[in-house]
Motif scaffolding. Structure first.
Motif, mmCIF file in Angstrom:
data_model
loop_
_atom_site.group_PDB
_atom_site.id
_atom_site.type_symbol
_atom_site.label_atom_id
_atom_site.label_comp_id
_atom_site.label_asym_id
_atom_site.label_seq_id
_atom_site.Cartn_x
_atom_site.Cartn_y
_atom_site.Cartn_z
ATOM 1 N N ASP A 1 0.807 -1.219 0.000
ATOM 2 C CA ASP A 1 0.000 0.000 0.000
ATOM 3 C C ASP A 1 0.836 1.263 0.000
ATOM 4 N N ALA A 2 2.053 1.182 0.511
ATOM 5 C CA ALA A 2 2.890 2.374 0.620
ATOM 6 C C ALA A 2 4.356 1.969 0.575
ATOM 7 N N VAL A 3 5.197 2.880 0.124
ATOM 8 C CA VAL A 3 6.637 2.639 0.072
ATOM 9 C C VAL A 3 7.385 3.798 0.719
ATOM 10 N N TRP A 4 8.504 3.446 1.324
ATOM 11 C CA TRP A 4 9.368 4.406 2.021
ATOM 12 C C TRP A 4 10.767 4.211 1.445
ATOM 13 N N MET A 5 11.199 5.177 0.665
ATOM 14 C CA MET A 5 12.441 5.045 -0.084
ATOM 15 C C MET A 5 13.623 5.648 0.664
ATOM 16 N N ALA A 6 14.744 4.930 0.654
ATOM 17 C CA ALA A 6 16.008 5.452 1.174
ATOM 18 C C ALA A 6 16.799 6.043 0.015
ATOM 19 N N ARG A 7 16.991 7.350 0.043
ATOM 20 C CA ARG A 7 17.848 8.020 -0.936
ATOM 21 C C ARG A 7 18.409 9.276 -0.291
ATOM 22 N N TRP A 8 19.658 9.224 0.083
ATOM 23 C CA TRP A 8 20.263 10.304 0.849
ATOM 24 C C TRP A 8 20.791 11.405 -0.071
ATOM 25 N N ASP A 9 19.880 12.086 -0.724
ATOM 26 C CA ASP A 9 20.273 13.173 -1.630
ATOM 27 C C ASP A 9 19.939 14.553 -1.073
ATOM 28 N N GLY A 10 19.407 14.610 0.139
ATOM 29 C CA GLY A 10 19.082 15.882 0.763
ATOM 30 C C GLY A 10 17.808 16.534 0.263
ATOM 31 N N LYS A 11 17.053 15.857 -0.611
ATOM 32 C CA LYS A 11 15.843 16.445 -1.188
ATOM 33 C C LYS A 11 14.603 15.841 -0.521
ATOM 34 N N ALA A 12 13.909 16.669 0.228
ATOM 35 C CA ALA A 12 12.732 16.208 0.964
ATOM 36 C C ALA A 12 11.517 16.257 0.048
ATOM 37 N N THR A 13 11.386 15.247 -0.801
ATOM 38 C CA THR A 13 10.283 15.221 -1.755
ATOM 39 C C THR A 13 9.789 13.793 -1.944
ATOM 40 N N VAL A 14 8.477 13.658 -2.139
ATOM 41 C CA VAL A 14 7.914 12.325 -2.392
ATOM 42 C C VAL A 14 7.557 12.155 -3.874
ATOM 43 N N THR A 15 8.025 13.052 -4.708
ATOM 44 C CA THR A 15 7.849 12.925 -6.160
ATOM 45 C C THR A 15 9.210 12.991 -6.831
ATOM 46 N N ASP A 16 9.193 12.754 -8.146
ATOM 47 C CA ASP A 16 10.425 12.812 -8.958
ATOM 48 C C ASP A 16 11.476 11.816 -8.467
ATOM 49 N N TRP A 17 11.024 10.640 -8.088
ATOM 50 C CA TRP A 17 11.949 9.582 -7.712
ATOM 51 C C TRP A 17 12.514 8.930 -8.970
ATOM 52 N N PRO A 18 13.794 8.602 -8.995
ATOM 53 C CA PRO A 18 14.392 8.072 -10.217
ATOM 54 C C PRO A 18 13.999 6.635 -10.539
ATOM 55 N N THR A 19 13.521 5.873 -9.555
ATOM 56 C CA THR A 19 13.257 4.451 -9.806
ATOM 57 C C THR A 19 11.804 4.050 -9.571
ATOM 58 N N ALA A 20 10.903 5.030 -9.409
ATOM 59 C CA ALA A 20 9.468 4.740 -9.270
ATOM 60 C C ALA A 20 8.679 5.903 -9.852
ATOM 61 N N PRO A 21 7.903 5.676 -10.906
ATOM 62 C CA PRO A 21 7.134 6.767 -11.522
ATOM 63 C C PRO A 21 6.189 7.426 -10.529
ATOM 64 N N ASP A 22 5.918 8.704 -10.734
ATOM 65 C CA ASP A 22 5.027 9.438 -9.842
ATOM 66 C C ASP A 22 3.615 8.843 -9.808
#
Length: 442
Positions: free
Chosen positions: A220-241
Motif C-alpha cells: 500500500d505504501a513505500v518508504w524510499m532510502a535516498r540520501w540526496d538531501g531532497k525532501a520530496t515524495v515525487t520525482d523519484w528516479p526508480t518509481a514513476p510518480d
C-alpha cells in the motif's frame, strides 16, 4: 536500516433508516495484485503528511517532549519487531505509545525481519526464493501480534524493512517480490496496511517493476532510502510518480547526523512523509450530567451497543460524519467499533473535527485498468472532480451511499476529500454490496 547502514551513505436522513438492497459481504472481492484489506469494526487508517525522523532506539518520552514544538518533526519511526532488529527498545511499550501519541506524535512502525539472501550487509536471518513466501507470511503475522501488543490498531500501516541488496542476482529479486507479496496479504487479512522501506536502487526499483504484475500483491505504501538531501515524495528516479500516488510515499533523504532540539541531542535520519502511519486510540471523557449511548452507527436511530456513565473514559480512534447532535455532525468511533456523538465528549472541538484526531477512513487500492474518475456526487452523471486516481492508488473511503449503477454495484464511496468514486473499482470486501465497517453516508 538507514541510520545504522553505511552502505547507503552518499547514494542514496439517517442511513440506519434506509432499507438496504444489498447484503454485507464478508468475502474479499479482489485478489492479486490489489489485495483487499479486511478491516475489523474498531479500526481506521491514519494518513498523514509532515517531517519525520528515525533512530535505532525509540527516544524516551521526555526526549520527544523536548523535541515537540522545538523541532520541525511531527513523525517518529519505531522499530517494533523483527528477528534482525539490532537495537534494544527499553522505551517501546504500550504506555509509551499512548503517551507520545497523546502529545501529538505520529508513529511510523518498522519491522526488521528476514532479509534477502543477497542483502548487502551482515544480518544473519535471510530468505531465498524458495522460502520467501513463508518468511513474508510469518513476519507479517508476527508484526501484527507485536503491533497489537503496543496498541497499534488495525488500519495502521506497518513497514517491512528490506535492506539494500544485489540486483544482479535474479533469484534474489524474485525472492524480494515474493516476500513483500506475502507480507502484504498477511497484513491485509487482519486489517493492517502494508508498507515497505527499501533502497532506491534495489527494493524500490524491483517493486516498481512489478507494480502492475498479476502475480504479486502490491504494498500500500513505500518508504524510499535516498540520501540526496531532497525532501520530496515525487520525482523519484526508480518509481514513476503515478505509482503509490495518493498519500502512499515516504522518503529518507538524509542519513546519520546529530540534531539538538529543546536541549536534547539525538542521532537521526531525516524523512519526509506523505503516507499512512500507525493508528492509536486516544482517551477522552464523557461530559455532561447524563450517561452517553454508544451506537452501532453514527446516528441516534442506530441500535445502542453500550452506555457510558458521565466522566467515563472513551477510547477514540477517529472521527466521522453522522446525524447532527447539539450543533455538531461529528461522531467518534471507539476501539469497540461503536460510535458516540462528539457533542458529549471532551475532545478539543465541540463544533467540528478536532485537530490531532484522524478522520475515519478505510482505504482500498484502485483496481481500474488505468485510472478512476472521481466525481462531485455518487453517480456517473456528476461532473468529474480533481485528478483521477491511478491504478494502485489508495482511495481513502469515509462512507458509502447508493448511486448510479456501475458494473455490478450501486455503491459509491465518499472519499476523505469529499469526492466520490464507484465502489466497483476499489479493492475492499465486495464489489457488489456494502463493505463493513465503512458506515453509510449521512
Amino acid at each position: 536500516m538507514s541510520a545504522r547502514l553505511s552502505v547507503l551513505s552518499g547514494g542514496c436522513a439517517t442511513a440506519a433508516a434506509t432499507v438496504l438492497i444489498f447484503a454485507v459481504s464478508a468475502a474479499p472481492a479482489n485478489a492479486l495484485p490489489d489485495s483487499p484489506v479486511v478491516y475489523p469494526s474498531g479500526s481506521a487508517a491514519t494518513p498523514t503528511s509532515g517531517s519525520g525522523f528515525d533512530t535505532c532506539t525509540a527516544p524516551s518520552a521526555g526526549a520527544l517532549s523536548a523535541w515537540s514544538g522545538s523541532s520541525p518533526y511531527t513523525i517518529v519511526n519505531i522499530y517494533f519487531g523483527g528477528n534482525n532488529r539490532g537495537c534494544s527498545q527499553p522505551n517501546l511499550t504500550a504506555a509509551w505509545v499512548r503517551q507520545v501519541t497523546a502529545d501529538g506524535w505520529k508513529l511510523l512502525p518498522t519491522y526488521f525481519g528476514y532479509q534477502p539472501s543477497c542483502m548487502v550487509g551482515s544480518k544473519p536471518h535471510r530468505y531465498t526464493a524458495s522460502d520467501a513466501g513463508t518468511r513474508g507470511t510469518s513476519d507479517g503475522n508476527d508484526a501484527v501480534t507485536k503491533a497489537k501488543t503496543l496498541g497499534l490498531l488495525p488500519g495502521s500501516a506497518l513497514y517491512a524493512d528490506v535492506e539494500h541488496y544485489d540486483r544482479s542476482d535474479s533469484s534474489c529479486r524474485t525472492a524480494v517480490r515474493r516476500y513483500v507479496s506475502a507480507w502484504t496479504t498477511a497484513l491485509h487479512k487482519v486489517g493492517y496496511l502494508a508498507g515497505v522501506y527499501a533502497h532506491q536502487d534495489s527494493g524500490i526499483r524491483d517493486l516498481a517493476d512489478s507494480y502492475n504484475s498479476t502475480g504479486y500483491a502490491r504494498p500500500d505504501a513505500v518508504w524510499m532510502a535516498r540520501w540526496d538531501g531532497k525532501a520530496t515524495v515525487t520525482d523519484w528516479p526508480t518509481a514513476p510518480d503515478g505509482y503509490w500516488a495518493n498519500t502512499q510515499r515516504a522518503k529518507q533523504y538524509r542519513g546519520d547526523h546529530d540534531e539538538t532540539h529543546g536541549g536534547v541531542k539525538l542521532n537521526i535520519d531525516s524523512d519526509i512523509v506523505k503516507a499512512p502511519v500507525a493508528t492509536v486510540a486516544r482517551d477522552y471523557r464523557v461530559v455532561g450530567a447524563s450517561s452517553l449511548n454508544a451506537r452501532s452507527g453514527p446516528g441516534t436511530s442506530y441500535p445502542i451497543t453500550r452506555t457510558y456513565a458521565s466522566g467515563a473514559t472513551l477510547p477514540v480512534i477517529c472521527q466521522g460524519l453522522g446525524e447532527k447532535v447539539g450543533g455538531t455532525s461529528v461522531w467518534n468511533r471507539l476501539t469497540t467499533g461503536a460510535w458516540v456523538s462528539d457533542h458529549y465528549t471532551s475532545t478539543p472541538s465541540d463544533t467540528g473535527f478536532s485537530a490531532g484526531l484522524p478522520r475515519c477512513v478505510y482505504p482500498g487500492q484502485v483496481t481500474a485498468g488505468t485510472s478512476l474518475t472521481a466525481r462531485t456526487g455518487p453517480g456517473t452523471s456528476y461532473p468529474s472532480s480533481g485528478s483521477a486516481l491511478p491504478r494502485g492508488a489508495l482511495a481513502y473511503v469515509m462512507c458509502q451511499q447508493q448511486g448510479s449503477t456501475v458494473q455490478t454495484t450501486r455503491v459509491w464511496n465518499r472519499l476523505v476529500d469529499n469526492r466520490w468514486v464507484s465502489d466497483y473499482y476499489v479493492a475492499n470486501r465486495s464489489n457488489s454490496s456494502w463493505s463493513a465497517p465503512v458506515p453509510r453516508c449521512p
